[in-house]
Scaffold this motif. Structure first.
Motif, PDB file in Angstrom:
ATOM      1  N   ALA A  56       0.878  -1.360   0.299  1.00  0.00           N
ATOM      2  CA  ALA A  56      -0.121  -0.274   0.039  1.00  0.00           C
ATOM      3  C   ALA A  56       0.476   0.845   0.088  1.00  0.00           C
ATOM      4  N   ALA A  57       1.755   1.379   0.567  1.00  0.00           N
ATOM      5  CA  ALA A  57       2.665   2.152   0.801  1.00  0.00           C
ATOM      6  C   ALA A  57       3.571   2.970  -0.961  1.00  0.00           C
ATOM      7  N   SER A  58       3.830   1.846  -1.764  1.00  0.00           N
ATOM      8  CA  SER A  58       4.137   2.459  -2.648  1.00  0.00           C
ATOM      9  C   SER A  58       3.522   1.780  -3.722  1.00  0.00           C
ATOM     10  N   PHE A  59       2.508   2.105  -3.740  1.00  0.00           N
ATOM     11  CA  PHE A  59       1.439   2.127  -4.548  1.00  0.00           C
ATOM     12  C   PHE A  59       0.845   3.499  -5.237  1.00  0.00           C
ATOM     13  N   ALA A  60       0.931   3.549  -6.220  1.00  0.00           N
ATOM     14  CA  ALA A  60       0.828   5.280  -6.697  1.00  0.00           C
ATOM     15  C   ALA A  60      -0.647   5.423  -6.769  1.00  0.00           C
ATOM     16  N   ASP A  61      -0.635   5.210  -7.471  1.00  0.00           N
ATOM     17  CA  ASP A  61      -2.531   5.245  -8.369  1.00  0.00           C
ATOM     18  C   ASP A  61      -3.568   4.076  -8.912  1.00  0.00           C
ATOM     19  N   PRO A  62      -4.351   4.800  -7.828  1.00  0.00           N
ATOM     20  CA  PRO A  62      -4.981   5.247  -6.965  1.00  0.00           C
ATOM     21  C   PRO A  62      -4.033   5.029  -5.415  1.00  0.00           C
ATOM     22  N   LYS A  63      -3.870   6.524  -5.439  1.00  0.00           N
ATOM     23  CA  LYS A  63      -3.024   5.786  -3.333  1.00  0.00           C
ATOM     24  C   LYS A  63      -4.046   5.643  -2.486  1.00  0.00           C
ATOM     25  N   PRO A  64      -3.652   3.779  -2.259  1.00  0.00           N
ATOM     26  CA  PRO A  64      -4.615   3.426  -1.683  1.00  0.00           C
ATOM     27  C   PRO A  64      -4.148   3.461   0.462  1.00  0.00           C
ATOM     28  N   GLU A  65      -4.609   3.081   1.331  1.00  0.00           N
ATOM     29  CA  GLU A  65      -4.091   3.533   2.601  1.00  0.00           C
ATOM     30  C   GLU A  65      -4.728   2.216   3.580  1.00  0.00           C
ATOM     31  N   VAL A  66      -3.984   1.317   4.489  1.00  0.00           N
ATOM     32  CA  VAL A  66      -4.198   0.647   5.503  1.00  0.00           C
ATOM     33  C   VAL A  66      -5.010   1.721   6.125  1.00  0.00           C
ATOM     34  N   SER A  67      -6.256   0.655   6.572  1.00  0.00           N
ATOM     35  CA  SER A  67      -7.309   1.532   7.548  1.00  0.00           C
ATOM     36  C   SER A  67      -7.815   0.661   8.406  1.00  0.00           C
ATOM     37  N   SER A  68      -7.504  -1.058   8.585  1.00  0.00           N
ATOM     38  CA  SER A  68      -7.358  -1.701   9.642  1.00  0.00           C
ATOM     39  C   SER A  68      -6.651  -2.974   8.891  1.00  0.00           C
ATOM     40  N   SER A  69      -5.776  -3.714  10.741  1.00  0.00           N
ATOM     41  CA  SER A  69      -5.313  -5.029  10.592  1.00  0.00           C
ATOM     42  C   SER A  69      -5.700  -5.770  12.009  1.00  0.00           C
ATOM     43  N   GLY A  70      -5.672  -6.761  12.147  1.00  0.00           N
ATOM     44  CA  GLY A  70      -5.556  -7.191  13.458  1.00  0.00           C
ATOM     45  C   GLY A  70      -6.832  -8.555  13.198  1.00  0.00           C
ATOM     46  N   LYS A  71      -7.262  -9.210  13.985  1.00  0.00           N
ATOM     47  CA  LYS A  71      -8.090 -10.802  14.536  1.00  0.00           C
ATOM     48  C   LYS A  71      -9.110 -10.294  13.877  1.00  0.00           C
ATOM     49  N   ALA A  72      -9.573 -11.178  12.266  1.00  0.00           N
ATOM     50  CA  ALA A  72     -11.282 -11.299  12.762  1.00  0.00           C
ATOM     51  C   ALA A  72     -11.351 -13.355  12.126  1.00  0.00           C
ATOM     52  N   THR A  73     -12.455 -13.518  12.253  1.00  0.00           N
ATOM     53  CA  THR A  73     -13.005 -14.781  12.086  1.00  0.00           C
ATOM     54  C   THR A  73     -13.216 -14.740  10.756  1.00  0.00           C
ATOM     55  N   ALA A  74     -12.492 -16.049  10.233  1.00  0.00           N
ATOM     56  CA  ALA A  74     -12.767 -16.087   9.199  1.00  0.00           C
ATOM     57  C   ALA A  74     -12.766 -18.337   9.020  1.00  0.00           C
ATOM     58  N   ARG A  75     -13.568 -18.354   7.986  1.00  0.00           N
ATOM     59  CA  ARG A  75     -13.845 -19.971   7.885  1.00  0.00           C
ATOM     60  C   ARG A  75     -14.183 -20.505   6.526  1.00  0.00           C
ATOM     61  N   PHE A  76     -14.027 -21.464   5.720  1.00  0.00           N
ATOM     62  CA  PHE A  76     -14.629 -21.777   4.059  1.00  0.00           C
ATOM     63  C   PHE A  76     -15.726 -22.942   4.524  1.00  0.00           C
ATOM     64  N   ILE A  77     -17.236 -22.192   4.252  1.00  0.00           N
ATOM     65  CA  ILE A  77     -17.603 -23.022   4.062  1.00  0.00           C
ATOM     66  C   ILE A  77     -17.828 -23.988   2.748  1.00  0.00           C
ATOM     67  N   SER A  78     -17.784 -25.327   2.907  1.00  0.00           N
ATOM     68  CA  SER A  78     -17.420 -25.937   1.119  1.00  0.00           C
ATOM     69  C   SER A  78     -17.858 -27.222   0.895  1.00  0.00           C
ATOM     70  N   ASN A  79     -17.500 -27.051   0.371  1.00  0.00           N
ATOM     71  CA  ASN A  79     -18.391 -28.802  -0.387  1.00  0.00           C
ATOM     72  C   ASN A  79     -17.477 -28.710  -1.518  1.00  0.00           C
ATOM     73  N   ASP A  80     -17.001 -30.423  -1.708  1.00  0.00           N
ATOM     74  CA  ASP A  80     -16.278 -31.219  -2.637  1.00  0.00           C
ATOM     75  C   ASP A  80     -16.551 -31.804  -3.908  1.00  0.00           C
ATOM     76  N   TRP A  81     -17.620 -30.872  -4.196  1.00  0.00           N
ATOM     77  CA  TRP A  81     -18.040 -31.020  -5.808  1.00  0.00           C
ATOM     78  C   TRP A  81     -17.652 -32.993  -6.265  1.00  0.00           C
ATOM     79  N   GLU A  82     -16.444 -32.915  -6.399  1.00  0.00           N
ATOM     80  CA  GLU A  82     -16.191 -34.450  -6.878  1.00  0.00           C
ATOM     81  C   GLU A  82     -16.304 -34.901  -6.603  1.00  0.00           C
ATOM     82  N   LYS A  83     -16.256 -35.084  -4.816  1.00  0.00           N
ATOM     83  CA  LYS A  83     -16.586 -36.738  -4.107  1.00  0.00           C
ATOM     84  C   LYS A  83     -17.944 -36.389  -3.495  1.00  0.00           C
ATOM     85  N   SER A  84     -18.696 -35.111  -3.536  1.00  0.00           N
ATOM     86  CA  SER A  84     -19.757 -35.255  -3.018  1.00  0.00           C
ATOM     87  C   SER A  84     -20.459 -34.794  -3.697  1.00  0.00           C
ATOM     88  N   LYS A  85     -20.926 -35.495  -5.117  1.00  0.00           N
ATOM     89  CA  LYS A  85     -21.614 -35.270  -6.025  1.00  0.00           C
ATOM     90  C   LYS A  85     -22.689 -34.145  -5.722  1.00  0.00           C
TER      91      LYS A  85
END
Length: 238
Positions: free
Chosen positions: A165-194
């Motif tokens: 973000a610091a080196s990206f020029a156009d359009p100029k971004p900023e890191v607005s927040s960072s830290g810890k979150a909750t994240a998970r994938f809800i998934s299905n393997d369509w090759e096995k669970s058709k």
């Protein structure tokens, strides 16, 4: 659809907008939710250094409801996985960085450019991102063993994106927040669970009322896919 790979981002975004209008509200309603209470956008989304048109939904939901909605979307759209996240969960264990761009400047081209710049800054940052409005969101999601898919610990993950973000020029971004979150994938393997069994188990079983409703919606979605593929020529051989 042998020519789908030739579809432009704009064509994919146009199709996604139709899906948002015609199909997504039905899925939300089938879950006993009010579509007006949730905000869904067609936005750029990245996976393995490629940006595609994606759908992002935001709403005030408890974890079980969010997972069920994610599973419903994955089941109808035959997604291998749907990412559910909560950035305001201070007890979360997933590192994240939100990169904010100037108003109305984040589009697919800019998002892809930043995605590539991040991976060039530190290998492992080209795994994936989501976007909402003018924010590009990077989550250091882990596998079932707790190891980040990026191969980077959270400190290195966040440092690489801050440097990008610091080196990206156009359009100029900023890191607005960072830290810890909750994240998970809800998934299905369509090759096995058709038949989408992994999703079905989350949604009350194959004979459950919700899955029956989603099967009907899935037929509407299949019709929309077929119609669009015919109109765009995606289903034709070279």
């Amino acid at each position: 659809m042998p020519r789908l790979a030739e579809a432009s981002y704009d064509d994919r975004a146009t199709f996604s907008a139709e899906v948002l209008k015609e199909i997504v509200p039905k899925i939300i309603t089938a879950n006993g939710l009010d579509p007006e209470a949730l905000e869904t956008e067609v936005t750029p989304g990245g996976y393995l250094l490629k940006t595609n048109a994606s759908l992002q939904t935001e709403g005030d939901l408890d974890d079980a409801t969010a997972d069920r909605l994610a599973g419903s979307l994955g089941y109808v759209f035959r997604q291998y996985s749907v990412l559910a996240s909560r950035l305001d969960d201070t007890t979360g264990k997933t590192g994240f960085v939100v990169v904010r761009f100037p108003q109305d400047s984040l589009n697919a081209t800019v998002a892809q450019k930043f995605f590539e710049a991040a991976d060039a800054t530190k290998k492992g940052l080209g795994g994936g991102y989501t976007a909402f409005g003018d924010e590009q969101i990077f989550l250091n999601v882990t596998n079932s063993d707790g190891k980040p898919y990026s191969g980077l610990d959270d400190a290195a993950f966040q440092d690489g994106l801050k440097r990008t973000a610091a080196s990206f020029a156009d359009p100029k971004p900023e890191v607005s927040s960072s830290g810890k979150a909750t994240a998970r994938f809800i998934s299905n393997d369509w090759e096995k669970s058709k038949q989408g069994e992994d999703y079905q188990s989350l949604l009350g079983g194959a004979d459950g009322e919700l899955v029956k409703k989603l099967d009907e919606i899935g037929r509407d979605y299949a019709s929309l896919v077929a119609k669009t593929a015919e109109n765009k020529g995606w289903n034709r051989d070279q």
